[in-house]
Design an enzyme around this catalytic site. Structure first.
Site, PDB file in Angstrom:
ATOM      1  N   GLN A  22       9.060  17.364  91.120  1.00  8.60           N
ATOM      2  CA  GLN A  22       9.323  17.358  89.680  1.00  8.60           C
ATOM      3  C   GLN A  22       9.586  15.946  89.181  1.00  8.60           C
ATOM      4  O   GLN A  22       9.182  15.579  88.070  1.00  8.60           O
ATOM      5  CB  GLN A  22      10.499  18.279  89.360  1.00  8.60           C
ATOM      6  CG  GLN A  22      10.755  18.443  87.866  1.00  8.60           C
ATOM      7  CD  GLN A  22      11.804  19.484  87.568  1.00  8.60           C
ATOM      8  OE1 GLN A  22      11.914  20.494  88.288  1.00  8.60           O
ATOM      9  NE2 GLN A  22      12.586  19.288  86.536  1.00  8.60           N
ATOM     10  N   CYS A  43      10.765  27.518  96.005  1.00  4.81           N
ATOM     11  CA  CYS A  43      11.163  27.202  97.379  1.00  4.81           C
ATOM     12  C   CYS A  43      12.679  27.272  97.529  1.00  4.81           C
ATOM     13  O   CYS A  43      13.194  27.506  98.626  1.00  4.81           O
ATOM     14  CB  CYS A  43      10.660  25.811  97.773  1.00  4.81           C
ATOM     15  SG  CYS A  43      11.222  24.476  96.704  1.00  4.81           S
ATOM     16  N   HIS A  75      12.407  26.087  91.010  1.00  7.29           N
ATOM     17  CA  HIS A  75      11.599  25.858  92.202  1.00  7.29           C
ATOM     18  C   HIS A  75      11.734  27.086  93.100  1.00  7.29           C
ATOM     19  O   HIS A  75      12.823  27.385  93.607  1.00  7.29           O
ATOM     20  CB  HIS A  75      12.086  24.612  92.934  1.00  7.29           C
ATOM     21  CG  HIS A  75      11.862  23.345  92.169  1.00  7.29           C
ATOM     22  ND1 HIS A  75      11.091  22.313  92.658  1.00  7.29           N
ATOM     23  CD2 HIS A  75      12.289  22.946  90.945  1.00  7.29           C
ATOM     24  CE1 HIS A  75      11.064  21.325  91.770  1.00  7.29           C
ATOM     25  NE2 HIS A  75      11.794  21.692  90.730  1.00  7.29           N
ATOM     26  N   CYS A 103       5.260  22.969  94.641  1.00  7.66           N
ATOM     27  CA  CYS A 103       6.052  22.040  95.422  1.00  7.66           C
ATOM     28  C   CYS A 103       5.233  21.472  96.576  1.00  7.66           C
ATOM     29  O   CYS A 103       4.635  22.226  97.352  1.00  7.66           O
ATOM     30  CB  CYS A 103       7.288  22.770  95.946  1.00  7.66           C
ATOM     31  SG  CYS A 103       8.193  21.889  97.221  1.00  7.66           S
ATOM     32  N   GLU A 104       5.197  20.163  96.697  1.00  9.88           N
ATOM     33  CA  GLU A 104       4.404  19.551  97.756  1.00  9.88           C
ATOM     34  C   GLU A 104       5.037  19.711  99.137  1.00  9.88           C
ATOM     35  O   GLU A 104       4.388  19.447 100.144  1.00  9.88           O
ATOM     36  CB  GLU A 104       4.175  18.068  97.463  1.00  9.88           C
ATOM     37  CG  GLU A 104       5.414  17.194  97.512  1.00  9.88           C
ATOM     38  CD  GLU A 104       5.098  15.746  97.184  1.00  9.88           C
ATOM     39  OE1 GLU A 104       5.784  14.881  97.762  1.00  9.88           O
ATOM     40  OE2 GLU A 104       4.202  15.475  96.363  1.00  9.88           O
ATOM     41  N   HIS A 105       6.278  20.146  99.186  1.00 15.34           N
ATOM     42  CA  HIS A 105       6.954  20.323 100.477  1.00 15.34           C
ATOM     43  C   HIS A 105       6.747  21.711 101.064  1.00 15.34           C
ATOM     44  O   HIS A 105       6.775  21.878 102.288  1.00 15.34           O
ATOM     45  CB  HIS A 105       8.459  20.063 100.326  1.00 15.34           C
ATOM     46  CG  HIS A 105       8.775  18.700  99.814  1.00 15.34           C
ATOM     47  ND1 HIS A 105       9.774  18.451  98.893  1.00 15.34           N
ATOM     48  CD2 HIS A 105       8.209  17.494 100.088  1.00 15.34           C
ATOM     49  CE1 HIS A 105       9.810  17.162  98.635  1.00 15.34           C
ATOM     50  NE2 HIS A 105       8.877  16.565  99.326  1.00 15.34           N
ATOM     51  N   HIS A 106       6.567  22.724 100.197  1.00 13.16           N
ATOM     52  CA  HIS A 106       6.497  24.099 100.688  1.00 13.16           C
ATOM     53  C   HIS A 106       5.280  24.871 100.167  1.00 13.16           C
ATOM     54  O   HIS A 106       5.073  26.015 100.578  1.00 13.16           O
ATOM     55  CB  HIS A 106       7.765  24.875 100.306  1.00 13.16           C
ATOM     56  CG  HIS A 106       9.029  24.234 100.761  1.00 13.16           C
ATOM     57  ND1 HIS A 106       9.751  23.370  99.959  1.00 13.16           N
ATOM     58  CD2 HIS A 106       9.702  24.316 101.940  1.00 13.16           C
ATOM     59  CE1 HIS A 106      10.816  22.956 100.624  1.00 13.16           C
ATOM     60  NE2 HIS A 106      10.815  23.500 101.817  1.00 13.16           N
TER      61      HIS A 106
END
Length: 210
Positions: A141, A171, A169, A100-103
């Site tokens: 995704q 996260c 995910h 995940c690019e956020h976490h």
């Protein structure tokens, strides 16, 4: 060969080669890991963590190897000797591991990819390879699903492409709301699959068959 892929699937995620001027050394990467270990409350000099920064740096090169690979190069080779076959080609339940690019935590799931060829097909391993290229990057995704479909559509020029990804995910499972086992489903449809309920239903029927 239609080379539009250079303008489409790669637009959101830039290759590391494009950032050569700001390249980070292995030593800098390992130092950053030590900072994160200290921030988490750990002692990076204790025995169990002494080699962790080097291990993390090595693992990141593997986990994010997709930045150094070109989907177009993988998909250049096609086969025309298919006996006139033009019906569904489906490869399903391809294991998928991304982040995940956020976490920066894992996304774990499966990809199901189908296409209807015009006059040529890919070797089946190429579908798995293009999934691996886009998965081995920091992703959402939704973006990854669209990138895979667009790459196949651009380099094969088939009648249509359908991509379905189902993933958990971590996260969402390990932090935040902490709902383990929740699956996210995304789909990208190109050509004859887009707006065609019968083709979509046929694709889903084959995907759901054991």
């Amino acid at each position: 060969m239609d080379n539009r892929l250079k303008l489409n699937p790669e637009s959101k995620t830039t290759r590391l080669a494009d950032h050569a001027e700001g390249a980070v050394t292995r030593e800098e990467a390992e130092a950053a890991v030590r900072v994160l270990l200290r921030w988490s409350g750990e002692n990076p000099e204790r025995e169990g963590l002494r080699d962790t920064p080097a291990r993390v740096a090595r693992s990141y090169k593997e986990l994010f190897a997709g930045y150094e690979k070109d989907a177009g190069r993988e998909l250049q080779r096609t086969f025309t000797d298919v006996g006139g076959y033009s019906d569904l080609v489906l490869v399903k339940a391809i294991p998928l591991y991304s982040h995940c690019e956020h976490h920066l935590v894992p996304i774990i799931g499966w990809a199901h990819v189908a296409y209807r060829p015009n006059d040529r097909v890919f070797g089946l391993s190429k579908i798995a390879r293009v999934i691996e290229i886009y998965a081995r990057r920091l992703q959402t995704q939704e973006t990854m699903t669209a990138q895979i479909a667009r790459a196949i559509a651009d380099y094969l020029n088939p009648q249509g492409v359908a991509v379905l990804i189902e993933a958990e995910h971590l996260c969402m499972s390990m932090c935040g709301i902490q709902k383990q086992g929740a699956l996210t489903t995304t789909m990208a449809l190109e050509g004859c699959f887009a707006g065609n309920a019968a083709e979509q239903a046929r694709f889903m029927t084959f995907v759901r068959q054991n």
